[in-house]
Design an enzyme around this catalytic site. Structure first.
Site, mmCIF file in Angstrom:
data_model
loop_
_atom_site.group_PDB
_atom_site.id
_atom_site.type_symbol
_atom_site.label_atom_id
_atom_site.label_comp_id
_atom_site.label_asym_id
_atom_site.label_seq_id
_atom_site.Cartn_x
_atom_site.Cartn_y
_atom_site.Cartn_z
ATOM 1 N N THR A 187 0.849 -1.184 0.000
ATOM 2 C CA THR A 187 0.000 0.000 0.000
ATOM 3 C C THR A 187 0.891 1.243 0.000
ATOM 4 O O THR A 187 2.111 1.152 -0.082
ATOM 5 C CB THR A 187 -0.923 0.023 1.234
ATOM 6 O OG1 THR A 187 -0.160 0.384 2.394
ATOM 7 C CG2 THR A 187 -1.575 -1.332 1.453
ATOM 8 N N CYS A 188 0.261 2.403 0.153
ATOM 9 C CA CYS A 188 1.024 3.647 0.113
ATOM 10 C C CYS A 188 1.892 3.843 1.345
ATOM 11 O O CYS A 188 2.763 4.711 1.361
ATOM 12 C CB CYS A 188 0.087 4.841 -0.050
ATOM 13 S SG CYS A 188 -1.054 5.090 1.323
ATOM 14 N N ALA B 245 -6.578 6.512 -11.871
ATOM 15 C CA ALA B 245 -7.992 6.158 -11.744
ATOM 16 C C ALA B 245 -8.193 4.797 -11.092
ATOM 17 O O ALA B 245 -9.215 4.140 -11.311
ATOM 18 C CB ALA B 245 -8.652 6.180 -13.123
#
Length: 435
Positions: free
Chosen positions: A49-50, A186
């Protein structure tokens, strides 16, 4: 075989180290395969993840599994394993289960209580299953993990107090009500960004993405929610930014996708650029431009350290209590399950002995009446069942209550069972996924 968790996150590593270890989505399958091919790893899942990269693996031995996983992560980062060790945290067996439950519940997040991690764990599991690196152990663990995460959010309200990384980035960016935002990317983070922008009262959104179809789909969804939105190709980002007040970059690309060339003269209007990518999506030189302020993950980390988490001690304590209760129940179930194949093998062995003795009786008394023979058979089986019932039920209870004794091995020794017998009655494959 036990579960091993090896990872690094915003709590243990500098952002620069996280960037080096970060694994782009297209490469996750390759890394999963590399991990599973390691000597001591039989099942594996990767969470990227980030603000965290974690490996959950089913391993034969602790040290062997740790070496295998660390070497793969170090190669991914282009580092020697010794360089990476100081940034890693390691959990094993019950501690690994507790860590995973806490992570999925949002207790270990940069913003305590955020719910995005629940979807990220689900996505990581789906990716690993598609790659063929999930077996029964990880399947059962992740299904329980997702249930625990939902329970924590439902029973504590932690998710209502918590915010997402995106909402914290927008808070650092300032008031965006009625303004124009550009989202570069997106994917799931792009969709979450659009949702948070809508809640913040944004006036208009432009979506840019490498794949035009995904950009158009997100823009259409945003428009349906009541916010005017349009999709543009990545080549048109500079023109879109000229009219924007805030830019959110969240592509997951390996290199920066937003640079000084995307910020055209703006006539003195301020611009806030939120970089949620790991590695960074925004070239550091963007922050040096006049009138441009960059909000990145490091900025969010500082804000959280300075402001503290928006949770109450009562809710955090309740969530932690739920996690610990669920860990105890899960581990008890696993210990009981571990002895079940041995109990099954014991009952099978008893049935074989009964059948052999009844066959011997037939050979010795061939003239025995058929009805009598059947009644003798039923009686012998009832006796054996009654003798085995109490000890086999009790051994499962004892196995669930304590991890200090190997009850399965004790049964094998006491009844002289073939050590391979339990494996023969245990299924190595996970049940089919529910639709």
């Amino acid at each position: 075989m036990s579960v091993l968790a090896v990872g690094l996150s915003h709590r243990s590593a500098e952002l620069s180290t996280l960037e080096r270890v970060a694994i782009p989505a297209p490469e996750i399958g390759k890394v999963l395969d590399e991990l599973q091919q390691a000597t001591h790893v039989s099942e594996v899942m990767l969470v990227s993840t980030c603000n965290r990269i974690e490996v959950y693996a089913v391993v034969e031995t602790f040290h062997g599994g740790l070496n295998d996983v660390s070497e793969v992560l170090a190669r991914q980062a282009g580092m020697a394993p010794a360089e990476l060790y100081d940034s890693l945290y390691v959990h094993y067996a019950g501690a690994a289960v507790e860590h995973l439950f806490s992570v999925t519940s949002g207790l270990d997040s940069m913003v305590v209580g955020e719910t995005q991690i629940l979807g990220q764990i689900r996505s990581a599991y789906a990716t690993a299953r598609e790659a063929g690196t999930v077996g029964r152990t990880l399947h059962e663990l992740i299904q329980t993990t997702l249930r625990v995460g939902k329970r924590v959010h439902t029973e504590t309200g932690l998710d209502q107090l918590g915010a997402s990384v995106v909402s914290e980035a927008l808070a650092a960016a300032g008031d965006v009500s009625g303004k124009h935002a550009v989202i570069v990317g997106a994917g799931s983070m792009g969709a979450l960004s659009a949702s948070q922008l809508r809640k913040a009262g944004i006036g208009e959104i432009t979506v840019a993405n490498r794949t035009d179809a995904r950009a158009r789909r997100l823009a259409a969804n945003v428009t349906e929610q009541g916010v005017p939105a349009r999709a543009v190709p990545l080549s048109a980002v500079a023109d879109a930014v000229r009219e924007a007040d805030v830019v959110i970059c969240c592509t997951g690309a390996q290199d920066a996708v937003f640079g000084p060339e995307h910020v055209l003269p703006r006539g003195g209007r301020a611009l806030v650029v939120c970089d949620l990518g790991l590695p960074r999506d925004v070239d550091p030189e963007v922050g040096e431009l006049d009138g441009v302020r960059v909000v990145d993950l490091a900025t969010i980390q500082r804000r959280m350290r300075e402001a503290g988490t928006p949770t109450t001690e009562r809710q955090t304590a309740k969530a932690t209590g739920i996690v610990l209760d669920e860990v105890r129940e899960y581990l008890a179930g696993q210990r009981s399950a571990e002895v079940t194949p041995t109990v099954t093998a014991l009952r099978r062995r008893a049935a074989e002995v009964v059948d052999a003795e009844l066959l011997r009786l037939d050979n010795r008394l061939p003239e025995l009446d058929g009805a009598v023979r059947e009644e003798v058979g039923r009686t012998v089986r009832r006796v054996v069942d009654k003798l085995l019932h109490a000890p086999t039920v009790r051994v499962k209870q004892l196995a669930a209550e304590t991890a200090d004794t190997d009850y399965a091995n004790a049964l094998r020794e006491l009844f002289c069972l073939d050590p391979q017998a339990p494996a023969a009655v245990a299924s190595p494959k996970p049940p089919p996924e529910k639709k």
